[in-house]
Design a protein around this motif. Sequence first.
Motif, PDB file in Angstrom:
ATOM      1  N   THR A  33      33.043  29.174  41.931  1.00 25.92           N
ATOM      2  CA  THR A  33      34.510  29.190  41.946  1.00 25.92           C
ATOM      3  C   THR A  33      35.042  28.502  43.191  1.00 25.92           C
ATOM      4  O   THR A  33      35.953  27.662  43.124  1.00 25.92           O
ATOM      5  CB  THR A  33      35.028  30.639  41.893  1.00 25.92           C
ATOM      6  OG1 THR A  33      34.608  31.237  40.661  1.00 25.92           O
ATOM      7  CG2 THR A  33      36.538  30.686  41.982  1.00 25.92           C
ATOM      8  N   VAL A  34      34.477  28.845  44.348  1.00 24.87           N
ATOM      9  CA  VAL A  34      34.942  28.257  45.607  1.00 24.87           C
ATOM     10  C   VAL A  34      34.665  26.759  45.630  1.00 24.87           C
ATOM     11  O   VAL A  34      35.514  25.963  46.069  1.00 24.87           O
ATOM     12  CB  VAL A  34      34.273  28.955  46.811  1.00 24.87           C
ATOM     13  CG1 VAL A  34      34.584  28.215  48.114  1.00 24.87           C
ATOM     14  CG2 VAL A  34      34.732  30.410  46.901  1.00 24.87           C
ATOM     15  N   GLN A  90      34.603  24.654  43.206  1.00 20.98           N
ATOM     16  CA  GLN A  90      35.604  23.962  42.392  1.00 20.98           C
ATOM     17  C   GLN A  90      36.936  23.874  43.113  1.00 20.98           C
ATOM     18  O   GLN A  90      37.611  22.827  43.079  1.00 20.98           O
ATOM     19  CB  GLN A  90      35.771  24.689  41.058  1.00 20.98           C
ATOM     20  CG  GLN A  90      34.572  24.561  40.137  1.00 20.98           C
ATOM     21  CD  GLN A  90      34.730  25.380  38.864  1.00 20.98           C
ATOM     22  OE1 GLN A  90      35.800  25.893  38.567  1.00 20.98           O
ATOM     23  NE2 GLN A  90      33.640  25.510  38.101  1.00 20.98           N
ATOM     24  N   LYS A  91      37.331  24.943  43.796  1.00 25.22           N
ATOM     25  CA  LYS A  91      38.596  24.939  44.523  1.00 25.22           C
ATOM     26  C   LYS A  91      38.589  23.947  45.680  1.00 25.22           C
ATOM     27  O   LYS A  91      39.625  23.379  46.025  1.00 25.22           O
ATOM     28  CB  LYS A  91      38.889  26.339  45.083  1.00 25.22           C
ATOM     29  CG  LYS A  91      39.256  27.396  44.052  1.00 25.22           C
ATOM     30  CD  LYS A  91      39.562  28.723  44.746  1.00 25.22           C
ATOM     31  CE  LYS A  91      39.991  29.792  43.763  1.00 25.22           C
ATOM     32  NZ  LYS A  91      40.313  31.076  44.450  1.00 25.22           N
ATOM     33  N   GLU A  92      37.416  23.751  46.283  1.00 20.43           N
ATOM     34  CA  GLU A  92      37.327  22.961  47.514  1.00 20.43           C
ATOM     35  C   GLU A  92      36.841  21.532  47.290  1.00 20.43           C
ATOM     36  O   GLU A  92      36.660  20.791  48.259  1.00 20.43           O
ATOM     37  CB  GLU A  92      36.396  23.668  48.508  1.00 20.43           C
ATOM     38  CG  GLU A  92      36.824  25.079  48.895  1.00 20.43           C
ATOM     39  CD  GLU A  92      38.037  25.097  49.816  1.00 20.43           C
ATOM     40  OE1 GLU A  92      38.428  24.028  50.325  1.00 20.43           O
ATOM     41  OE2 GLU A  92      38.589  26.191  50.041  1.00 20.43           O
ATOM     42  N   SER A 121      40.055  36.572  43.453  1.00 22.47           N
ATOM     43  CA  SER A 121      39.770  35.165  43.185  1.00 22.47           C
ATOM     44  C   SER A 121      39.108  34.625  44.450  1.00 22.47           C
ATOM     45  O   SER A 121      39.781  34.409  45.454  1.00 22.47           O
ATOM     46  CB  SER A 121      41.061  34.390  42.884  1.00 22.47           C
ATOM     47  OG  SER A 121      40.783  33.025  42.693  1.00 22.47           O
ATOM     48  N   GLU A 171      37.512  33.016  47.760  1.00 23.72           N
ATOM     49  CA  GLU A 171      37.879  31.904  48.633  1.00 23.72           C
ATOM     50  C   GLU A 171      36.793  31.716  49.691  1.00 23.72           C
ATOM     51  O   GLU A 171      36.154  32.690  50.127  1.00 23.72           O
ATOM     52  CB  GLU A 171      39.209  32.169  49.339  1.00 23.72           C
ATOM     53  CG  GLU A 171      40.408  32.289  48.420  1.00 23.72           C
ATOM     54  CD  GLU A 171      40.907  30.962  47.889  1.00 23.72           C
ATOM     55  OE1 GLU A 171      40.349  29.916  48.268  1.00 23.72           O
ATOM     56  OE2 GLU A 171      41.846  30.970  47.066  1.00 23.72           O
ATOM     57  N   LYS A 196      42.749  28.663  55.508  1.00 21.25           N
ATOM     58  CA  LYS A 196      43.315  29.799  54.778  1.00 21.25           C
ATOM     59  C   LYS A 196      44.275  30.575  55.672  1.00 21.25           C
ATOM     60  O   LYS A 196      44.215  30.477  56.900  1.00 21.25           O
ATOM     61  CB  LYS A 196      42.195  30.732  54.280  1.00 21.25           C
ATOM     62  CG  LYS A 196      41.092  30.036  53.493  1.00 21.25           C
ATOM     63  CD  LYS A 196      41.630  29.257  52.304  1.00 21.25           C
ATOM     64  CE  LYS A 196      40.552  28.711  51.394  1.00 21.25           C
ATOM     65  NZ  LYS A 196      39.628  27.765  52.024  1.00 21.25           N
ATOM     66  N   GLU A 219      45.908  33.611  50.963  1.00 19.36           N
ATOM     67  CA  GLU A 219      44.551  33.836  50.471  1.00 19.36           C
ATOM     68  C   GLU A 219      43.998  35.207  50.864  1.00 19.36           C
ATOM     69  O   GLU A 219      42.977  35.641  50.329  1.00 19.36           O
ATOM     70  CB  GLU A 219      43.607  32.749  50.998  1.00 19.36           C
ATOM     71  CG  GLU A 219      43.816  31.385  50.404  1.00 19.36           C
ATOM     72  CD  GLU A 219      44.866  30.546  51.134  1.00 19.36           C
ATOM     73  OE1 GLU A 219      45.188  29.435  50.641  1.00 19.36           O
ATOM     74  OE2 GLU A 219      45.367  30.998  52.196  1.00 19.36           O
TER      75      GLU A 219
END
Length: 435
Positions: free
Chosen positions: A22-23, A25-27, A55, A57, A66, A96
């Motif tokens: 998940t992280v 993809q966000k970054e 979610s 981070e 953040k 965040e």
Amino acid sequence: MNTYKTQMEAARKGIITPQMETVAQKEYISAEELRSYVATGEVAIPCNKNHKSISPEGIGTKMRTKINVNLGVSGDCRNYESEMLKVDTAIKYGAEAIMDLSNYGKTNDFRRKLIEKSPAMIGTVPMYDAIGYLEKELYDITAQDFLKVVKAHAEDGVDFMTIHAGINKRTVEAFMRDKRKMNIVSRGGSLLFAWMMTTGNENPFYEYYDDVLDILYEYDVTISLGDALRPGCIDDSTDAGQISELIELGHLTKRAWEKNVQVMVEGPGHMAINEIAANMKLQKRLCHNAPFYVLGPIVTDIAPGYDHITSAIGGAIAASSGADFLCYVTPAEHLRLPDADDVKEGIIASKIAAHAADIAKNIPHAREIDNRMSDARHRIDWEEMFSLAIDGEKARKYFESTPPSDRHTCSMCGKMCAVKTTNMILDGKKADLCG
């Protein structure tokens, strides 16, 4: 069945967890590269196994900067409903992290509701909650009592905890020897200092540090090593107490990593602009490039009521120089518990600082939204501008408060709008200002 307890342990075993995916993809980073940073401790993913609504981070190397929002009840302001409205504001504007700093009464219910509701990571300072939770005077609390509070917070699902383990007898000696204008301004630090001086004992979080780490490991709680001796005015910055504690925090960082516990290190505080960059480099060096979490820094002491601005100035410099995580400061800092409007102002100021730093650090895609805003301004597309703004509601309110006669301008320049005039000339049209 998982063969790991923490994100760091998984990373060191070569396992890419769902949280890492998940992280990543966000970054805009590969999951494998992220895993390597988690394994070394350069990135932390605070994510308690009992926080189901989170979610995830990442905080640290190559991650976006953040921000954290502080809230919680005090003895003078006990309205949990108003605090939950602040939680809604924090989530709405993209914070965040949220720290529950409640220090009055039985805070368990509020903390559990917060964890159940919040997609943002949740932090606490168990030291704040100890007196209310245990219903004991400070000096009657034992080391084992403090550990009970840490475990209770971990069981509830807290993702990171500020533990002031670096204020031990050595750092207290440095603090006492090097006189300060403001002494200790950390609430948790001052309580531990009082406990140590009254009982004659070592800081329980330092003396029983391995026991603390065992609890945090069990639930994958990230330890945020608190800066009890952070400077509370610019005259006290970078003094013997602050640096002595930072050296201890570097050692404590390595001890946590040895037990596969993720770490963040907290930093100043009040600090003149010309000292900020050097402090960021010093922290990264002494703390082995662990993620750095800063309060401010607040760059001047004479702006009560405007400390969201003094903090944003310092935060932008700090983050562009290596800090990874900014704790917001509101206009109410030093004056009172912030209300919902203060919380919003603090969030926006911190988001501006964090985003400005990400541009300076060349974080992937950080500039894209600025370029889209520039394109919208070039086309004088107000609706798109409002949609891209950090606070589109405020932008729209300002624009519509004094509506222009021509929607393709604003009331500042009107018909003499530089953008409109230049666009017309470059399009081969006549710039008719009087018609």
